[in-house]
Structure formats: structure tokens, C-alpha cells
Design a protein around this motif. Structure first.
Motif, short mmCIF file in Angstrom:
data_model
loop_
_atom_site.label_atom_id
_atom_site.label_comp_id
_atom_site.label_asym_id
_atom_site.label_seq_id
_atom_site.Cartn_x
_atom_site.Cartn_y
_atom_site.Cartn_z
N GLU A 228 98.56 9.90 8.73
CA GLU A 228 97.69 10.70 9.59
C GLU A 228 97.77 12.18 9.24
O GLU A 228 96.76 12.87 9.20
CB GLU A 228 98.07 10.50 11.06
CG GLU A 228 97.59 9.22 11.66
CD GLU A 228 97.98 9.11 13.14
OE1 GLU A 228 98.23 10.14 13.78
OE2 GLU A 228 98.01 7.97 13.63
N ASN A 229 98.99 12.67 9.00
CA ASN A 229 99.17 14.08 8.68
C ASN A 229 98.54 14.44 7.34
O ASN A 229 98.02 15.53 7.16
CB ASN A 229 100.66 14.46 8.70
CG ASN A 229 101.20 14.51 10.12
OD1 ASN A 229 100.47 14.69 11.08
ND2 ASN A 229 102.50 14.33 10.24
N LYS A 230 98.60 13.53 6.37
CA LYS A 230 97.98 13.78 5.08
C LYS A 230 96.46 13.81 5.19
O LYS A 230 95.80 14.52 4.46
CB LYS A 230 98.41 12.72 4.05
CG LYS A 230 99.83 12.90 3.58
CD LYS A 230 100.20 11.87 2.55
CE LYS A 230 101.62 12.08 2.08
NZ LYS A 230 102.03 11.06 1.09
N ALA A 231 95.92 13.02 6.12
CA ALA A 231 94.47 12.96 6.31
C ALA A 231 93.92 14.23 6.96
O ALA A 231 92.75 14.51 6.86
CB ALA A 231 94.12 11.74 7.15
N LYS A 232 94.77 14.97 7.64
CA LYS A 232 94.32 16.18 8.35
C LYS A 232 94.13 17.32 7.45
O LYS A 232 94.32 17.73 6.54
CB LYS A 232 95.31 16.58 9.44
CG LYS A 232 95.26 15.63 10.59
CD LYS A 232 96.21 16.06 11.68
CE LYS A 232 96.14 15.12 12.85
NZ LYS A 232 97.01 15.52 13.92
#
Length: 114
Positions: free
Chosen positions: A110-114
Motif C-alpha cells: 500500500e505504501n509503495k502504491a502511494k
């Protein structure tokens, strides 16, 4: 973009005081700004965690809920969980470890997608 437009920051100006200074929402909440920001962030993180936990298997979710006292239940030891579920303490430990690994992986994605 539509979702982002609806977001409001605690630090966005919402008006002007008698002296002409900008006032933000954080200024009028009546408490330490850092405390309010921490509470808001904690609330969002808790919701995010509970949403992500739903991606786990039923057993993994149950073990984590019992172990960490989620949903306002008391925290339990691995031994207590094992007794309640009728499994060994070492199996509870393996389930817990596997579930936490999945959560960490999910949050990382999720953090990489942000």
C-alpha cells in the motif's frame, strides 16, 4: 482526484481572527495541536489496520484479534488463545507470525502504491 479534493487538513486556514491572523482547525480544537494530530492519525491507522485484517483467513484474524485486543477486547496470551481454540501454543505462535507477515507485506504494498 475527486477523493483528494474532499480531504481537509487540520492545518488548512478556515478563517481570520480579530487581529487578522489566519486560523486553522487545529487552532480552535482547544488542545495541544500535536496531540490532536496524533489522535487523528492513530484513528486513521486503526481503521486501515482493521480493513487490512479482513484480508486474512478467519483463523489468522481471530488469533490477532484475541492476541492484541482488537475490537475493544482484552489482550490474551498465546497460551490462553491456544486453550480457547483447542490448539497448541506453538501453533498459535505460527499463525500469529504468518498473519503479521501478511499484514506487513500488505502495508508495504500500500505504501509503495502511494
Amino acid at each position: 482526484m475527486k477523493k483528494v479534493r474532499a480531504e481537509v487538513s487540520l492545518y488548512d486556514p478556515i478563517g481570520i481572527d480579530k487581529e487578522g491572523n489566519e486560523i486553522s482547525l487545529i487552532d480552535i480544537l482547544g488542545t495541544d495541536p500535536e496531540l490532536v494530530a496524533d489522535l487523528v492519525e492513530s484513528s486513521f491507522e486503526r481503521r486501515r489496520l482493521l480493513k487490512t485484517i479482513n484480508k486474512l483467513s478467519t483463523r489468522e484474524r481471530k488469533v490477532l484479534e484475541m492476541r492484541f485486543g482488537l475490537h475493544n477486547n482484552g489482550k490474551k496470551t498465546q497460551r490462553e488463545i491456544a486453550k480457547e481454540l483447542g490448539i497448541s501454543r506453538s501453533y498459535v505462535s505460527r499463525i500469529e507470525k504468518r498473519a503479521l507477515t501478511k499484514l506487513i507485506k500488505e502495508f508495504t504494498l500500500e505504501n509503495k502504491a502511494k
